[in-house]
Write a protein that holds these residues in place. Structure first.
Motif, PDB file in Angstrom:
ATOM      1  N   VAL A  56       7.674  26.346  -3.957  1.00 51.64           N
ATOM      2  CA  VAL A  56       6.623  26.778  -3.039  1.00 51.64           C
ATOM      3  C   VAL A  56       6.539  25.849  -1.846  1.00 51.64           C
ATOM      4  N   VAL A  57       6.426  24.551  -2.114  1.00 49.64           N
ATOM      5  CA  VAL A  57       6.317  23.566  -1.044  1.00 49.64           C
ATOM      6  C   VAL A  57       6.715  22.204  -1.588  1.00 49.64           C
ATOM      7  N   LEU A  85       6.258  23.972  -7.767  1.00 48.92           N
ATOM      8  CA  LEU A  85       7.062  25.109  -8.209  1.00 48.92           C
ATOM      9  C   LEU A  85       6.154  26.120  -8.899  1.00 48.92           C
ATOM     10  N   GLU A  86       6.479  27.379  -8.782  1.00 54.41           N
ATOM     11  CA  GLU A  86       5.740  28.426  -9.486  1.00 54.41           C
ATOM     12  C   GLU A  86       6.669  29.178 -10.421  1.00 54.41           C
ATOM     13  N   ARG A  87       6.129  29.536 -11.572  1.00 58.11           N
ATOM     14  CA  ARG A  87       6.910  30.291 -12.537  1.00 58.11           C
ATOM     15  C   ARG A  87       7.092  31.718 -12.029  1.00 58.11           C
ATOM     16  N   PRO A 107       0.834  -1.209   0.000  1.00 59.07           N
ATOM     17  CA  PRO A 107       0.000   0.000   0.000  1.00 59.07           C
ATOM     18  C   PRO A 107       0.866   1.256   0.000  1.00 59.07           C
ATOM     19  N   ILE A 108       0.583   2.149  -0.935  1.00 62.07           N
ATOM     20  CA  ILE A 108       1.305   3.414  -1.049  1.00 62.07           C
ATOM     21  C   ILE A 108       0.418   4.527  -0.480  1.00 62.07           C
ATOM     22  N   ASP A 109       0.992   5.422   0.307  1.00 65.17           N
ATOM     23  CA  ASP A 109       0.217   6.522   0.876  1.00 65.17           C
ATOM     24  C   ASP A 109      -0.427   7.351  -0.231  1.00 65.17           C
ATOM     25  N   ASP A 110      -1.708   7.610  -0.083  1.00 63.21           N
ATOM     26  CA  ASP A 110      -2.432   8.439  -1.041  1.00 63.21           C
ATOM     27  C   ASP A 110      -2.105   9.913  -0.774  1.00 63.21           C
ATOM     28  N   PRO A 111      -1.763  10.678  -1.800  1.00 64.30           N
ATOM     29  CA  PRO A 111      -1.384  12.084  -1.565  1.00 64.30           C
ATOM     30  C   PRO A 111      -2.575  13.028  -1.420  1.00 64.30           C
ATOM     31  N   ALA A 112      -3.755  12.512  -1.107  1.00 59.23           N
ATOM     32  CA  ALA A 112      -4.937  13.377  -1.028  1.00 59.23           C
ATOM     33  C   ALA A 112      -4.749  14.521  -0.032  1.00 59.23           C
ATOM     34  N   GLY A 113      -4.063  14.251   1.100  1.00 59.89           N
ATOM     35  CA  GLY A 113      -3.844  15.296   2.088  1.00 59.89           C
ATOM     36  C   GLY A 113      -2.478  15.944   2.002  1.00 59.89           C
ATOM     37  N   ASN A 114      -1.751  15.645   0.922  1.00 61.68           N
ATOM     38  CA  ASN A 114      -0.408  16.202   0.737  1.00 61.68           C
ATOM     39  C   ASN A 114      -0.474  17.733   0.670  1.00 61.68           C
ATOM     40  N   ARG A 115       0.545  18.409   1.238  1.00 66.34           N
ATOM     41  CA  ARG A 115       0.538  19.874   1.267  1.00 66.34           C
ATOM     42  C   ARG A 115       0.561  20.487  -0.134  1.00 66.34           C
ATOM     43  N   VAL A 116       1.178  19.773  -1.081  1.00 66.65           N
ATOM     44  CA  VAL A 116       1.174  20.262  -2.464  1.00 66.65           C
ATOM     45  C   VAL A 116      -0.242  20.228  -3.025  1.00 66.65           C
ATOM     46  N   VAL A 144       4.195  20.791 -11.015  1.00 65.35           N
ATOM     47  CA  VAL A 144       4.301  19.775  -9.973  1.00 65.35           C
ATOM     48  C   VAL A 144       5.325  18.735 -10.417  1.00 65.35           C
ATOM     49  N   VAL A 145       6.370  18.566  -9.642  1.00 63.68           N
ATOM     50  CA  VAL A 145       7.391  17.565  -9.938  1.00 63.68           C
ATOM     51  C   VAL A 145       7.095  16.346  -9.065  1.00 63.68           C
ATOM     52  N   VAL A 146       6.842  15.209  -9.717  1.00 70.03           N
ATOM     53  CA  VAL A 146       6.440  13.979  -9.027  1.00 70.03           C
ATOM     54  C   VAL A 146       7.631  13.036  -8.949  1.00 70.03           C
ATOM     55  N   ASN A 147       7.886  12.515  -7.778  1.00 73.53           N
ATOM     56  CA  ASN A 147       8.975  11.547  -7.611  1.00 73.53           C
ATOM     57  C   ASN A 147       8.503  10.198  -8.130  1.00 73.53           C
ATOM     58  N   ASP A 148       8.632  10.025  -9.446  1.00 73.76           N
ATOM     59  CA  ASP A 148       8.192   8.814 -10.140  1.00 73.76           C
ATOM     60  C   ASP A 148       9.370   7.835 -10.201  1.00 73.76           C
ATOM     61  N   PRO A 149       9.273   6.690  -9.510  1.00 79.61           N
ATOM     62  CA  PRO A 149      10.412   5.767  -9.457  1.00 79.61           C
ATOM     63  C   PRO A 149      10.700   5.069 -10.774  1.00 79.61           C
ATOM     64  N   LEU A 150       9.765   5.140 -11.727  1.00 76.10           N
ATOM     65  CA  LEU A 150      10.012   4.533 -13.037  1.00 76.10           C
ATOM     66  C   LEU A 150      10.788   5.474 -13.960  1.00 76.10           C
ATOM     67  N   THR A 151      10.916   6.734 -13.548  1.00 79.67           N
ATOM     68  CA  THR A 151      11.622   7.723 -14.368  1.00 79.67           C
ATOM     69  C   THR A 151      12.883   8.227 -13.689  1.00 79.67           C
ATOM     70  N   PHE A 152      12.766   8.571 -12.424  1.00 77.89           N
ATOM     71  CA  PHE A 152      13.891   9.175 -11.716  1.00 77.89           C
ATOM     72  C   PHE A 152      14.659   8.136 -10.911  1.00 77.89           C
ATOM     73  N   ARG A 153      15.973   8.167 -11.054  1.00 77.56           N
ATOM     74  CA  ARG A 153      16.835   7.354 -10.193  1.00 77.56           C
ATOM     75  C   ARG A 153      16.822   7.940  -8.783  1.00 77.56           C
ATOM     76  N   PRO A 154      17.233   7.174  -7.774  1.00 77.45           N
ATOM     77  CA  PRO A 154      17.289   7.723  -6.415  1.00 77.45           C
ATOM     78  C   PRO A 154      18.106   9.012  -6.384  1.00 77.45           C
ATOM     79  N   GLY A 155      17.510  10.068  -5.863  1.00 82.31           N
ATOM     80  CA  GLY A 155      18.172  11.360  -5.768  1.00 82.31           C
ATOM     81  C   GLY A 155      17.969  12.258  -6.972  1.00 82.31           C
ATOM     82  N   GLN A 156      17.555  11.683  -8.115  1.00 79.61           N
ATOM     83  CA  GLN A 156      17.436  12.484  -9.332  1.00 79.61           C
ATOM     84  C   GLN A 156      16.246  13.448  -9.259  1.00 79.61           C
TER      85      GLN A 156
END
Length: 575
Positions: free
Chosen positions: A561-562, A570-572, A438-447, A532-544
């Protein structure tokens, strides 16, 4: 049967029963490193998947329903384009469940409830149908569990809409047989016939192209068999007690015609005549097809994914016995004869290129000459029917063996029941190919909270990673857009929109942390200020993931921003 099905679901998806508000992710237990990387490290990642897109689509349909909008409109994906995108995936009847539970439990819990309820419906429908073909409820229950928890269905259940509609096939066969049986007995047959029509139309309106194609073919063959045997019997004996079932056949064919007409009209409207998408190429078939029909019985060849067609030697060997007995018309298996006749073509169509012998490529020939077949890039999805027929024939073989055993040794009834229970338990254990996470749902995420507070007045958002050539990468963005009630430039949608790939191509530099002039031009022209930059493990290596954020901020065009868990907003800056 309901209690047993729910218990089996809880056991085989554990610990999901304790985390219904989380996202279900799986990894392989049979190959090192198989499945999603998120299943190995769940901290701070949000893996993409069709499950996120299914939840997104159901939210769009629910919104359209609440606001009395065009049900095929998709106003959230591909925002700020010249034309809105559309969808045929109404996902009935499960969108109604989501609509009822979403305000009470949240989107992810509502979506997970559909996975549970669809499994319950599959188990009950299969039990009801198999009960017609065996005298022992325990045997029907064992067969229903084997079908409901088949490895391919369980893989699809974690991601693909296909799995939540498996209930429709035993349900429609149950209704079909009941209507025909009542007609032969001179009893009212319209109620089961109407139930059949309701199932067929529901599958068609759900928007799952493969399943309505399979259902149409299955019913067409069964109607032809019933009419043919009835006409032959009537001609041989004009006073035959097997009247020709013109009435039930007419209802079945009318429901099929309505389903087909709907699908053609809906796809033409939504996709402007182009329903091909990633289908239509034989390379896709080769890529997904098992290498041999032995993959049906050899666990060592099981691969987590669309190629997961394993049922095991036990089920298949019993089905072979049932196949012969059904053709010979032995015992209750007489009623399974039309399904036995269907089995060879079903196996051939399911395994496709595995039937090639040297230069002879029969499946390729049919693929090139039958338009409907060329729109199917994953032949193994036919296991929804093939697996059901194999289970029926296996149950029939056990029924025949049980009849003979108990006729000779009536006292062996309890021993046989205990052996069947033990064998069913071992079979379900053998069907486990995944580890559930089970992966935490980001529904309450600050972003997500910040995005929702900003609202659409801040323009559409863009998700990074932007896209990739294959895979459901944009599903993370569309899911975040759903939770925040925002529109997104990204899209994971089959609507023909030539402008969309070009737009995403111009934005692709953001995946590497580069804010070039082309990408900034797209953001300005679409009024996009938030990224919104998403930490997608299928795209980004650890730390990338963090490196990409830092590079975008260092460019001077964005400010952070947060950042919370797998998401960063991020905001432009306007520069």
């Amino acid at each position: 049967m309901a209690a047993v099905t729910l218990a089996a679901w809880a056991a085989l998806t554990w610990p999901m029963a304790m985390h219904m508000d989380r996202i279900w992710t799986i990894s392989s237990t049979t190959s090192p490193g198989g499945g999603s990387p998120a299943a190995r490290d769940t901290s701070g990642v949000l893996p993409p998947g069709d499950n996120l897109q299914s939840a997104f689509i159901e939210s769009v349909v629910v919104d359209n329903l609440r606001e009395l909008r065009n049900p095929y409109l998709d106003p959230r994906e591909g925002a700020a384009g010249p034309t809105p995108l559309r969808t045929t995936s109404l996902n009935l009847p499960w969108t109604l469940v989501v609509a009822a539970l979403w305000p009470l439990a949240g989107l992810q819990a509502a979506y997970n409830a559909t996975l549970l309820l669809s499994t319950l419906a599959t188990g009950l429908a299969a039990f009801g149908w198999l009960r017609r073909h065996t005298r022992w409820p325990l045997l029907a229950a064992a067969g229903a569990l084997a079908y409901a928890f088949a490895p391919l269905r369980m893989f699809h259940l974690s991601g693909h809409f296909n799995a939540v509609m498996w209930w429709a096939f035993p349900a429609v066969l149950w209704a079909f047989e009941a209507a025909m049986e009542r007609h032969r007995a001179g009893q009212p047959w319209r109620l089961p016939a109407l139930a059949l029509a309701a199932v067929v139309v529901t599958v068609a309106v759900s928007g799952e192209y493969h399943l309505i194609m399979y259902l149409v073919g299955l019913l067409a063959v069964l109607v032809a068999f019933e009419l043919g045997t009835a006409l032959l019997g009537w001609r041989a004996r004009p006073a035959s007690d097997r009247p020709v079932p013109w009435g039930p056949a007419a209802v079945v064919l009318a429901s099929v015609a309505v389903g087909v007409a709907y699908v053609l009209a809906a796809f033409a409207y939504a996709f402007r005549g182009d329903v091909q998408g990633a289908n239509g190429g034989y390379g896709e078939v080769i890529y997904y097809a098992p290498r041999s029909i032995l993959w049906l019985v050899q666990r060592d060849h099981a691969v987590l994914g669309e190629k997961l067609v394993y049922l095991g030697w036990g089920v298949v060997a019993l089905a072979a016995v049932g196949f012969v007995a059904a053709l010979a018309g032995r015992g209750r298996l007489r009623t399974a004869r039309p399904y036995a006749l269907l089995l060879p073509p079903l196996l051939f169509l399911t395994f496709g290129p595995a039937a090639d012998i040297g230069p002879l490529r029969p499946y390729r020939f049919l693929f090139d000459h039958l338009p409907f077949l060329s729109l199917q890039r994953v032949p193994q999805r036919l296991m929804v029917v093939t697996g059901l027929v194999l289970v029926l024939l296996a149950v029939g073989a056990l029924d025949l063996a049980g009849e003979r055993l108990l006729a000779a040794r009536p006292q062996a009834l309890r021993l046989a029941a205990a052996a069947l229970l033990a064998a069913t338990g071992l079979l379900l254990h053998d069907y486990v190919f995944t580890r559930n996470v089970p992966i935490d749902d980001p529904a309450g995420n600050r972003v997500v909270v910040a995005l929702r507070a900003a609202g659409d007045r801040s323009g559409p958002l863009v998700g990074v990673p932007v896209d990739r050539p294959i895979g459901p990468l944009n599903s993370t963005t569309t899911y975040v857009a759903t939770l925040s009630r925002r529109r997104a430039l990204n899209a994971y949608n089959q609507t023909p929109a030539p402008w969309l790939p070009e737009r995403l191509k111009r934005l692709r530099g953001l995946n590497r942390g580069k804010a070039d002039a082309s990408a900034l031009g797209v953001l300005r022209s679409t009024g996009t200020t938030q990224l919104v930059v998403v930490n997608d493990p299928l795209t980004f290596r650890p730390g990338q993931w963090r490196q990409v954020i830092d590079q975008l901020v260092a460019s001077g065009h964005f400010r952070l921003v947060v950042s919370d868990g797998p998401l960063a907003l991020l905001e432009r800056t306007g520069s």
